[in-house]
Design a protein around this motif. Structure first.
Motif, PDB file in Angstrom:
ATOM      1  N   GLU A 268       0.833   5.783   0.045  1.00  0.00           N
ATOM      2  CA  GLU A 268       0.076   7.003   0.335  1.00  0.00           C
ATOM      3  C   GLU A 268       0.699   8.152  -0.438  1.00  0.00           C
ATOM      4  O   GLU A 268       1.921   8.345  -0.407  1.00  0.00           O
ATOM      5  CB  GLU A 268       0.108   7.296   1.832  1.00  0.00           C
ATOM      6  CG  GLU A 268      -0.725   8.512   2.219  1.00  0.00           C
ATOM      7  CD  GLU A 268      -0.809   8.701   3.720  1.00  0.00           C
ATOM      8  OE1 GLU A 268      -0.810   9.858   4.159  1.00  0.00           O
ATOM      9  OE2 GLU A 268      -0.851   7.669   4.438  1.00  0.00           O
TER      10      GLU A 268
ATOM     11  N   SER B 299       0.369  12.413  -1.700  1.00  0.00           N
ATOM     12  CA  SER B 299      -0.194  13.732  -1.445  1.00  0.00           C
ATOM     13  C   SER B 299      -0.375  14.446  -2.777  1.00  0.00           C
ATOM     14  O   SER B 299       0.452  14.304  -3.686  1.00  0.00           O
ATOM     15  CB  SER B 299       0.740  14.547  -0.549  1.00  0.00           C
ATOM     16  OG  SER B 299       0.897  13.936   0.707  1.00  0.00           O
TER      17      SER B 299
ATOM     18  N   SER C  44       0.847  -1.190   0.000  1.00  0.00           N
ATOM     19  CA  SER C  44       0.000   0.000   0.000  1.00  0.00           C
ATOM     20  C   SER C  44       0.879   1.235   0.000  1.00  0.00           C
ATOM     21  O   SER C  44       2.003   1.220   0.512  1.00  0.00           O
ATOM     22  CB  SER C  44      -0.940   0.009   1.207  1.00  0.00           C
ATOM     23  OG  SER C  44      -0.202   0.052   2.411  1.00  0.00           O
TER      24      SER C  44
END
Length: 242
Positions: free
Chosen positions: A6, A8, A4
Motif C-alpha cells: 500500500e 500513499s 501486496s
C-alpha cells in the motif's frame, strides 16, 4: 507467493492537460507542455528537496488514476503500431497494467512556494491533471541514458506529421489568452502536429472536427487537406469538469 503493498501519494499534478485526449504519448515530445507538482504534507518540507535543483530532469513515478476501473489487459494495441497489432502489455507503456503505475522523465524548471504550497515546475510532461505522484527520483545521464539500447518497434521518436494553421479568429483569441498562459500557441501547435487522434481514427476522414482541453480553454480544430486548422478557443466555465 504474491505480496501486496500500500502506497500513499506524495503529491498531485496540476497539468495543462485536463483530459486524456491530447496528452502526448511519451514525455518530452511536447516541450511546451507544463505542469506543477504540488507536494503534500509531510513531503513538502525543504529538507526533502535539498540539492534537487541541481538536476535538470526528474523521474516521476505516478498512478494512472483514470484507468483504475478498467483493470489490466495481457495484450494491448499501441498507437505506435497504428492500433492494428496486439503486443504484450509488458512490451508497452499502456496504462492498463497489473499495477497502474507510470514513469515519466520530465524537465525540472524550478521549485517555488506559492500560496503556502511547495511546487515543482515541470516541462515536457505527459501527465493528466490530478495525477497522484508516488515518488520523485533524479535523472542521472550516466546511468539512465544508454547509447546502444534497443527499443523494438519504437526505436526512433515519432515525427510531428501534421501542419497546423490558425484561423484569424483563433489567432486573436490565443493572443488574448497568452497574457495568462504564455506559450499557449506553441503548446497547441506541438500537440496538434503530433496528431492526438486515436490511431483508429487517423485514417477515417469522415470525422473532421475535434476539440480538446488545454489549461482552462477548449481548443476547437478541424482536419483540412491533411493538416490541422484551429478554428477557435473557448474559456471553460470554472465549475466545468472535462
Amino acid at each position: 507467493m504474491q505480496a501486496s503493498f500500500e502506497f500513499s501519494s506524495i503529491g498531485v499534478i496540476h497539468s495543462c492537460f485536463k483530459q486524456k485526449f491530447g496528452i502526448p504519448r511519451q514525455p518530452g515530445l511536447v516541450t511546451e507542455a507544463q505542469a506543477s507538482l504540488e507536494l503534500l504534507p509531510p513531503y513538502d518540507c525543504a529538507e526533502a528537496l535539498a540539492e534537487l535543483e541541481g538536476f535538470s530532469h526528474l523521474w516521476i513515478v505516478f498512478v494512472f488514476h483514470q484507468s483504475l476501473r478498467d483493470g489490466w489487459r495481457p495484450t494491448v494495441r499501441p498507437p505506435r503500431l497504428g492500433g492494428n497489432r496486439r503486443i504484450g502489455v509488458f512490451a508497452s507503456r499502456s496504462p492498463f497494467r497489473p499495477n497502474p503505475i507510470g514513469l515519466s522523465a520530465v524537465s525540472l524548471q524550478g521549485i517555488v512556494e506559492q500560496d503556502g504550497k511547495r511546487l515543482l515546475k515541470l516541462g515536457g510532461i505527459d501527465l493528466l491533471d490530478g495525477t497522484p505522484v508516488l515518488d520523485i527520483k533524479p535523472y542521472l545521464p550516466y546511468g539512465d541514458a544508454i547509447a546502444d539500447a534497443r527499443a523494438g518497434y519504437a526505436q526512433a521518436a515519432p515525427r510531428a506529421s501534421l501542419s497546423v494553421a490558425f484561423s484569424p479568429e483563433a489567432e486573436a483569441q490565443i493572443q488574448a489568452a497568452e497574457v495568462g498562459y504564455p506559450g499557449l500557441q506553441r503548446l497547441i501547435e506541438q500537440v496538434l502536429a503530433a496528431d492526438p487522434r486515436p490511431a483508429y481514427q487517423a485514417g477515417k476522414p469522415q470525422r473532421r472536427q475535434f476539440g480538446m482541453c488545454l489549461w482552462d480553454y477548449d481548443v476547437q480544430w478541424e482536419m483540412v487537406d491533411g493538416g490541422v486548422r484551429v478554428t477557435g478557443l473557448v474559456l471553460r466555465p470554472l465549475d466545468e469538469t472535462p
